[in-house]
Design an enzyme around this catalytic site. Structure first.
Site, PDB file in Angstrom:
ATOM      1  CE  LYS A  39     -13.064  12.066  -2.591  1.00  0.00           C
ATOM      2  NZ  LYS A  39     -14.389  11.905  -2.002  1.00  0.00           N
ATOM      3  N   GLY A  40      -6.814   9.986  -0.282  1.00  0.00           N
ATOM      4  CA  GLY A  40      -6.063   9.717   0.952  1.00  0.00           C
ATOM      5  C   GLY A  40      -4.712  10.384   1.051  1.00  0.00           C
ATOM      6  CD  GLU A  91      -1.446   4.842  -3.193  1.00  0.00           C
ATOM      7  OE1 GLU A  91      -2.150   5.360  -2.297  1.00  0.00           O
ATOM      8  OE2 GLU A  91      -1.900   4.073  -4.047  1.00  0.00           O
ATOM      9  CG  ASP A  92      -3.661   6.584   1.444  1.00  0.00           C
ATOM     10  OD1 ASP A  92      -3.270   5.766   0.600  1.00  0.00           O
ATOM     11  OD2 ASP A  92      -4.872   6.775   1.693  1.00  0.00           O
ATOM     12  CG  ASP A  95      -3.751  -3.675   2.780  1.00  0.00           C
ATOM     13  OD1 ASP A  95      -3.052  -4.434   3.460  1.00  0.00           O
ATOM     14  OD2 ASP A  95      -4.997  -3.730   2.778  1.00  0.00           O
ATOM     15  CE  LYS A 123      -3.136  -1.706   7.474  1.00  0.00           C
ATOM     16  NZ  LYS A 123      -4.608  -1.856   7.351  1.00  0.00           N
ATOM     17  CG  PHE A 144      -9.523   0.055   9.402  1.00  0.00           C
ATOM     18  CD1 PHE A 144      -9.395  -0.205   8.041  1.00  0.00           C
ATOM     19  CD2 PHE A 144     -10.293   1.139   9.800  1.00  0.00           C
ATOM     20  CE1 PHE A 144     -10.032   0.601   7.097  1.00  0.00           C
ATOM     21  CE2 PHE A 144     -10.935   1.945   8.864  1.00  0.00           C
ATOM     22  CZ  PHE A 144     -10.799   1.667   7.508  1.00  0.00           C
ATOM     23  CG  ASP A 151     -11.929   6.693   3.645  1.00  0.00           C
ATOM     24  OD1 ASP A 151     -10.935   6.017   3.298  1.00  0.00           O
ATOM     25  OD2 ASP A 151     -13.063   6.486   3.205  1.00  0.00           O
ATOM     26  NE  ARG A 157     -11.136  10.662   2.113  1.00  0.00           N
ATOM     27  CZ  ARG A 157     -10.740   9.491   1.628  1.00  0.00           C
ATOM     28  NH1 ARG A 157      -9.540   9.035   1.923  1.00  0.00           N
ATOM     29  NH2 ARG A 157     -11.532   8.764   0.875  1.00  0.00           N
TER      30      ARG A 157
HETATM   31  P1  5GP Z   1      -3.934  -2.204  -1.719  1.00  0.00           P
HETATM   32  O1  5GP Z   1      -4.303  -2.275  -3.167  1.00  0.00           O
HETATM   33  O2  5GP Z   1      -2.478  -1.966  -1.477  1.00  0.00           O
HETATM   34  O3  5GP Z   1      -4.421  -3.426  -0.985  1.00  0.00           O
HETATM   35  O4  5GP Z   1      -4.834  -1.078  -1.148  1.00  0.00           O
HETATM   36  C1  5GP Z   1      -4.455   0.123  -0.693  1.00  0.00           C
HETATM   37  C2  5GP Z   1      -5.729   0.837  -0.281  1.00  0.00           C
HETATM   38  O5  5GP Z   1      -6.399   0.104   0.750  1.00  0.00           O
HETATM   39  C3  5GP Z   1      -5.438   2.169   0.328  1.00  0.00           C
HETATM   40  O6  5GP Z   1      -5.342   3.187  -0.639  1.00  0.00           O
HETATM   41  C4  5GP Z   1      -6.631   2.340   1.249  1.00  0.00           C
HETATM   42  O7  5GP Z   1      -7.717   2.873   0.536  1.00  0.00           O
HETATM   43  C5  5GP Z   1      -7.000   0.957   1.677  1.00  0.00           C
HETATM   44  N1  5GP Z   1      -6.487   0.636   3.034  1.00  0.00           N
HETATM   45  C6  5GP Z   1      -5.622  -0.345   3.355  1.00  0.00           C
HETATM   46  N2  5GP Z   1      -5.387  -0.351   4.690  1.00  0.00           N
HETATM   47  C7  5GP Z   1      -6.118   0.639   5.215  1.00  0.00           C
HETATM   48  C8  5GP Z   1      -6.285   1.148   6.563  1.00  0.00           C
HETATM   49  O8  5GP Z   1      -5.724   0.686   7.560  1.00  0.00           O
HETATM   50  N3  5GP Z   1      -7.145   2.190   6.694  1.00  0.00           N
HETATM   51  C9  5GP Z   1      -7.809   2.754   5.645  1.00  0.00           C
HETATM   52  N4  5GP Z   1      -8.600   3.775   5.910  1.00  0.00           N
HETATM   53  N5  5GP Z   1      -7.665   2.308   4.369  1.00  0.00           N
HETATM   54  C10 5GP Z   1      -6.829   1.268   4.160  1.00  0.00           C
END
Ligand code: 5GP
Length: 187
Positions: A39-40, A91-92, A95, A123, A144, A151, A157
């Site tokens: 939902k992000g 994408e929001d 990471d 990130k 974070f 969220d 959100r």
């Molecule tokens: P990845 O697979 O790239 O590690 O994960 C991405 C997901 O990690 C994002 O869609 C989100 O749900 C979560 N995420 C990573 N960093 C943050 C953050 O700083 N805050 C929040 N709320 N979610 C994060």
């Protein structure tokens, strides 16, 4: 409450407009599908699509993540057939890159005409897999973040800007205080 606003509304809106201008220039003459990851990505997609002009379709998909290795499956599929379309994943935040890498792999099997990603936040220093990122709003550190789609346990959100949670234990102890603190600033 130990939170700090890291990107305010004006900065967000200016950067989103710049991203939209870059995308509009690159996709001139084409009609891409913006594919928001629920939902992000919802607030970001809403703002981006309105800055993009008339030539963009909107669709969404939902993902379920399982396992530490970041495997994902589609929990809610798109309504639009994407075969032969120019698809832009919205994408929001990226990471480790695991989610996006899996998602790109899944979507490639549906043979889109092209596939690109726009993420609001990157990130970069936490990346585990190298995944292409065609457009990014902001590169951020390890904190974070919540707000503007992001969220904590389903909450926050709807905050209009991005906030860093400096003390997660404090948030867990009194989750209501963050929303109250943010909205009382009038931001
Ligand atoms: P990845 O697979 O790239 O590690 O994960 C991405 C997901 O990690 C994002 O869609 C989100 O749900 C979560 N995420 C990573 N960093 C943050 C953050 O700083 N805050 C929040 N709320 N979610 C994060």
């Amino acid at each position: 409450m130990t939170v700090a606003e890291v990107v305010d509304r004006e900065t967000l809106s200016a950067r989103v407009a710049e991203l939209a201008a870059d995308i509009a220039a690159d996709y001139e003459g084409r009609e891409p599908v913006l594919l928001g990851v629920l939902k992000g990505a919802v607030p970001f997609l809403a703002d981006l699509s309105r800055s993009l002009g008339p030539r963009a379709d909107i669709d969404f998909l939902g993902l379920t993540r399982f396992g530490v290795e970041g495997r994902v499956s589609i929990s809610m599929d798109t309504a639009t057939p994407i075969s032969g379309r120019d698809v832009i994943i919205v994408e929001d935040i990226v990471d480790t890159g695991l989610t996006l890498s899996y998602l790109r792999g899944l979507l490639e099997t549906r043979e889109p005409a092209s596939l690109a990603t726009v993420t609001l936040l990157d990130k970069q220093t936490r990346r585990i897999v190298d995944v292409p990122l065609e457009y990014r709003g902001f590169e951020i550190g390890d904190e974070f973040l919540v707000g503007y789609g992001l969220d904590w346990e389903g909450r926050f959100r709807n905050l209009p800007s991005l906030w860093a949670v400096l003390d997660l234990a404090e948030l867990q102890g009194d989750p209501g205080a963050l929303g109250a603190a943010v909205f009382s600033t009038g931001r």
